[in-house]
Design a protein around this motif. Structure first.
Motif, PDB file in Angstrom:
ATOM      1  N   ARG A 137       3.797 -20.548   0.395  1.00  0.00           N
ATOM      2  CA  ARG A 137       4.006 -21.063   1.753  1.00  0.00           C
ATOM      3  C   ARG A 137       4.937 -20.153   2.538  1.00  0.00           C
ATOM      4  O   ARG A 137       4.708 -19.860   3.717  1.00  0.00           O
ATOM      5  CB  ARG A 137       4.576 -22.484   1.708  1.00  0.00           C
ATOM      6  N   LYS A 138       6.004 -19.678   1.882  1.00  0.00           N
ATOM      7  CA  LYS A 138       6.956 -18.794   2.567  1.00  0.00           C
ATOM      8  C   LYS A 138       6.313 -17.454   2.912  1.00  0.00           C
ATOM      9  O   LYS A 138       6.579 -16.882   3.981  1.00  0.00           O
ATOM     10  CB  LYS A 138       8.193 -18.587   1.690  1.00  0.00           C
ATOM     11  N   LEU A 166       3.972 -14.521   7.904  1.00  0.00           N
ATOM     12  CA  LEU A 166       2.845 -14.018   8.707  1.00  0.00           C
ATOM     13  C   LEU A 166       2.504 -14.989   9.837  1.00  0.00           C
ATOM     14  O   LEU A 166       1.437 -14.898  10.452  1.00  0.00           O
ATOM     15  CB  LEU A 166       1.612 -13.818   7.815  1.00  0.00           C
ATOM     16  N   ASP A 167       3.431 -15.926  10.109  1.00  0.00           N
ATOM     17  CA  ASP A 167       3.258 -16.926  11.177  1.00  0.00           C
ATOM     18  C   ASP A 167       2.062 -17.835  10.938  1.00  0.00           C
ATOM     19  O   ASP A 167       1.373 -18.243  11.888  1.00  0.00           O
ATOM     20  CB  ASP A 167       3.132 -16.236  12.554  1.00  0.00           C
ATOM     21  N   VAL A 168       1.800 -18.138   9.685  1.00  0.00           N
ATOM     22  CA  VAL A 168       0.739 -19.087   9.337  1.00  0.00           C
ATOM     23  C   VAL A 168       1.407 -20.292   8.676  1.00  0.00           C
ATOM     24  O   VAL A 168       2.007 -20.154   7.606  1.00  0.00           O
ATOM     25  CB  VAL A 168      -0.305 -18.470   8.392  1.00  0.00           C
ATOM     26  N   ILE A 169       1.306 -21.445   9.301  1.00  0.00           N
ATOM     27  CA  ILE A 169       1.967 -22.650   8.791  1.00  0.00           C
ATOM     28  C   ILE A 169       0.896 -23.650   8.363  1.00  0.00           C
ATOM     29  O   ILE A 169       0.076 -24.077   9.184  1.00  0.00           O
ATOM     30  CB  ILE A 169       2.860 -23.303   9.872  1.00  0.00           C
ATOM     31  N   PRO A 170       0.868 -24.017   7.072  1.00  0.00           N
ATOM     32  CA  PRO A 170      -0.067 -25.065   6.643  1.00  0.00           C
ATOM     33  C   PRO A 170       0.187 -26.355   7.413  1.00  0.00           C
ATOM     34  O   PRO A 170       1.305 -26.617   7.865  1.00  0.00           O
ATOM     35  CB  PRO A 170       0.255 -25.230   5.149  1.00  0.00           C
ATOM     36  N   LEU A 204      -2.730 -27.859   4.184  1.00  0.00           N
ATOM     37  CA  LEU A 204      -4.035 -27.219   4.244  1.00  0.00           C
ATOM     38  C   LEU A 204      -4.042 -26.062   5.239  1.00  0.00           C
ATOM     39  O   LEU A 204      -3.366 -26.107   6.263  1.00  0.00           O
ATOM     40  CB  LEU A 204      -5.111 -28.233   4.648  1.00  0.00           C
ATOM     41  N   ILE A 205      -4.809 -25.038   4.907  1.00  0.00           N
ATOM     42  CA  ILE A 205      -5.093 -23.943   5.836  1.00  0.00           C
ATOM     43  C   ILE A 205      -6.613 -23.866   5.983  1.00  0.00           C
ATOM     44  O   ILE A 205      -7.336 -23.735   4.990  1.00  0.00           O
ATOM     45  CB  ILE A 205      -4.537 -22.609   5.334  1.00  0.00           C
ATOM     46  N   ILE A 227      -8.025 -19.320  12.207  1.00  0.00           N
ATOM     47  CA  ILE A 227      -7.169 -19.881  11.169  1.00  0.00           C
ATOM     48  C   ILE A 227      -6.414 -21.052  11.776  1.00  0.00           C
ATOM     49  O   ILE A 227      -5.660 -20.869  12.742  1.00  0.00           O
ATOM     50  CB  ILE A 227      -6.186 -18.836  10.606  1.00  0.00           C
ATOM     51  N   ASN A 228      -6.649 -22.236  11.246  1.00  0.00           N
ATOM     52  CA  ASN A 228      -6.066 -23.475  11.795  1.00  0.00           C
ATOM     53  C   ASN A 228      -6.280 -23.575  13.303  1.00  0.00           C
ATOM     54  O   ASN A 228      -5.376 -23.938  14.061  1.00  0.00           O
ATOM     55  CB  ASN A 228      -4.577 -23.562  11.450  1.00  0.00           C
TER      56      ASN A 228
END
Length: 558
Positions: A76-77, A82-86, A91-92, A107-108
């Motif tokens: 997750r970290k 990469l500025d992607v938050i589940p 879930l992604i 993506i999301n």
């Protein structure tokens, strides 16, 4: 892990959805049923190019969606960096819509480029294609495998070498460019001085061009401006409002309710009087000065001429001036700078040599550990008298990864010396070697999902059983999705899916469905028996499945 796959209107697939589980997920099906389409759809969602010919006939677009569940805090970290938050359910969602003119990846819900998509999904999933074992024939891949295995120990040193290598290349290029003779140097110095004087004499100021353009427009349109102001002055100077004000004041003595109207008219009359005076003052200032106009015009011409030669804007021209001053200084101290550059290059090369030697030493240590593990794995994959090693050679030049060239060496027969893989191993052997490599890498690899697309090609019998156990080992620490045609491997499935092709309403369609225990046994029987499935074949399939389950339950290590 890859939790959900949804495919719509892609090739022979009308609509298919799969929910994968932890552990070993097996996909089987008849030849031509569409197994490659399923893995191909995953590849497309991960950023592979998608031909518009893949859109199902009669449809406007195709769609692929992958849903990953990310519960590991470290992962997750990495994604957050990469500025992607589940989402709230960890879930992604990665999707790709394929249209005739273009494809869109998200993506999301956020549209992303293919490069960013691959960067992000590289943390989540790794696909090993059915022909990937052939990459072992290229020894450049061998060093990549070694560095991948030892990345936790060598990453810092490799990064330092990459930075030092960039510095080395820059100095080398700079020195190579310092090859002017005395006459060339003097000629370039004269030209630099001319350009510097030309820019300095102009005394440019940031924002000056816009200011000159504004004055130029005013002068060039002086007549139009004067005419427009005269019309405006005539309009606001009319006495219509004054008459209205006097009329309302006369009526005010009879009706106090119109006092607010009187006050507003008074304000308007006062405002128009002020506006009339301001327009008159501006008209008096609007005198056309021919000399001033020519000066502004000439200044604009000078600015634009310099911009054509040295940059698109005044800021660019001033930046070019600083670069030319710096270049002139270099030319004036040319010999000294060359000596300094030569010295800096030698020092950098010396540091690069030392760092590369340290990396090479570390690599050899890691290689001994890696090849020992691969050799043990090969013995478990029915290479009875195998020797596996790695040979190092020093390149004649530096790279961003040091100076090593490395190659895997193997001997599969007693008394035979180790030789390069490509000279010894067959296609089936290469497939097993790659599986052994992947098994070892899985110990250090933190990518949660691994897909094996028929990596078992060219093997059978006892070897197939050993391969299945290897995949079982990998599946203990990773989610594994494997397409196979071997019953020995399919029997090890924690979850089993059948890919089937059928004709529905005159159209061929590929579907995928999860199998229960009884259906798994029937599919194993099909893999074992081919066209005719007898009760003896079914019994064999049941025994194979029971044996696989006992092995998994006992936690047998391979």
């Amino acid at each position: 892990m890859l939790f959900h796959l949804h495919v719509k209107n892609l090739a022979l697939i009308d609509s298919a959805e799969v929910e994968f589980d932890d552990g070993l997920n097996i996909l089987t099906g008849e030849t031509g049923a569409g197994k490659s389409v399923i893995i191909g759809s995953v590849n497309i969602a991960l950023g592979a190019k998608a031909s518009r010919d893949l859109i199902r006939q009669g449809c406007d677009s195709a769609y692929v969606e992958l849903v990953f569940s990310v519960t590991n805090e470290k992962k997750r970290k990495e994604l957050e960096r990469l500025d992607v938050i589940p989402d709230d359910d960890s879930l992604i969602i990665i999707s790709k819509k394929i249209m005739p003119a273009r494809s869109i990846s998200k993506i999301n819900g956020e549209t992303v480029t293919s490069a960013r998509l691959r960067e992000i999904t590289g943390l989540l999933i790794d696909i090993h294609g059915q022909h990937e074992h052939q990459s072992l024939l290229y020894h450049a891949r061998h060093l990549e495998i070694l560095d991948e295995y030892g990345k936790s120990r060598a990453a810092g040193l490799k990064q330092n070498i990459a930075e030092k290598y960039r510095e080395y290349i820059e100095l080398k290029k700079k020195l190579e460019s310092m090859n002017l003779d005395q006459e060339q140097r003097l000629r370039e110095m004269d030209f630099c001085r001319f350009e510097i004087d030309e820019i300095e004499n102009a005394a440019l100021k940031p924002g000056e061009e816009e200011e000159c353009q504004s004055v130029y427009r005013r002068f060039a349109n002086a007549r139009k401006i004067t005419e427009s102001l005269a019309m405006a002055h005539e309009a606001v100077s009319a006495d219509g409002v004054s008459k209205a004000l006097r009329a309302v004041e006369d009526a005010l003595q009879y009706d106090e309710g119109i006092r607010s109207i009187r006050d507003q008219l008074y304000d308007v009359d006062s405002l128009l009087s002020d506006l009339s005076r301001e327009i008159s003052a501006h008209m008096e200032e609007m005198t056309f000065d021919g000399e001033a106009f020519r000066e502004v015009e000439e200044r604009l011409d000078l600015i634009r001429n310099l911009e054509n030669k040295y940059g698109k804007t005044i800021e660019d021209v001033l930046k070019s001036l600083e670069e030319k001053r710096k270049r002139l200084e270099e030319l004036e101290h040319y010999d000294l700078l060359r000596v300094q550059t030569e010295k800096a290059l030698k020092e950098t090369e010396k540091e690069l040599e030392k760092m590369s030697a340290n990396l090479s030493k570390l690599r050899r240590k890691i290689a001994a550990e890696l090849t020992e593990k691969i050799e043990d794995g090969l013995k478990e994959l029915n290479f009875l008298d195998v020797k596996f090693a790695m040979e190092f050679r020093k390149l004649g030049h530096y790279t961003a990864a040091g100076y090593d060239e490395a190659e895997f060496m193997i001997s599969t027969n007693p008394g035979e010396p180790v030789r390069p893989l490509g000279m010894v191993a067959s296609g089936g052997e290469l497939s097993r070697i790659m599986l052994a490599v992947k098994t070892v890498l899985a110990e250090t690899d933190d990518i949660p999902t691994l897909i094996f697309d028929e990596i078992d090609a060219g093997i059978s019998g006892r070897t197939a059983q050993m391969v299945s156990e290897k995949l079982g080992v990998i599946a203990k620490s990773h989610q594994v999705i494997c397409i196979t045609h071997l019953p020995q491997i399919a029997a090890m499935a924690d979850s089993h899916f059948e890919i089937r092709k059928a004709v529905e309403e005159g159209r061929t369609t590929t579907t995928i469905r999860p199998l229960n225990r009884e259906q798994m046994t029937e599919e194993l029987a099909r893999l074992l028996g081919g066209a005719e499935i007898t009760e003896a074949v079914r019994q064999n399939a049941r025994e194979m499945k029971e044996l696989a389950e006992r092995r998994k339950k006992a936690g047998k290590e391979v």
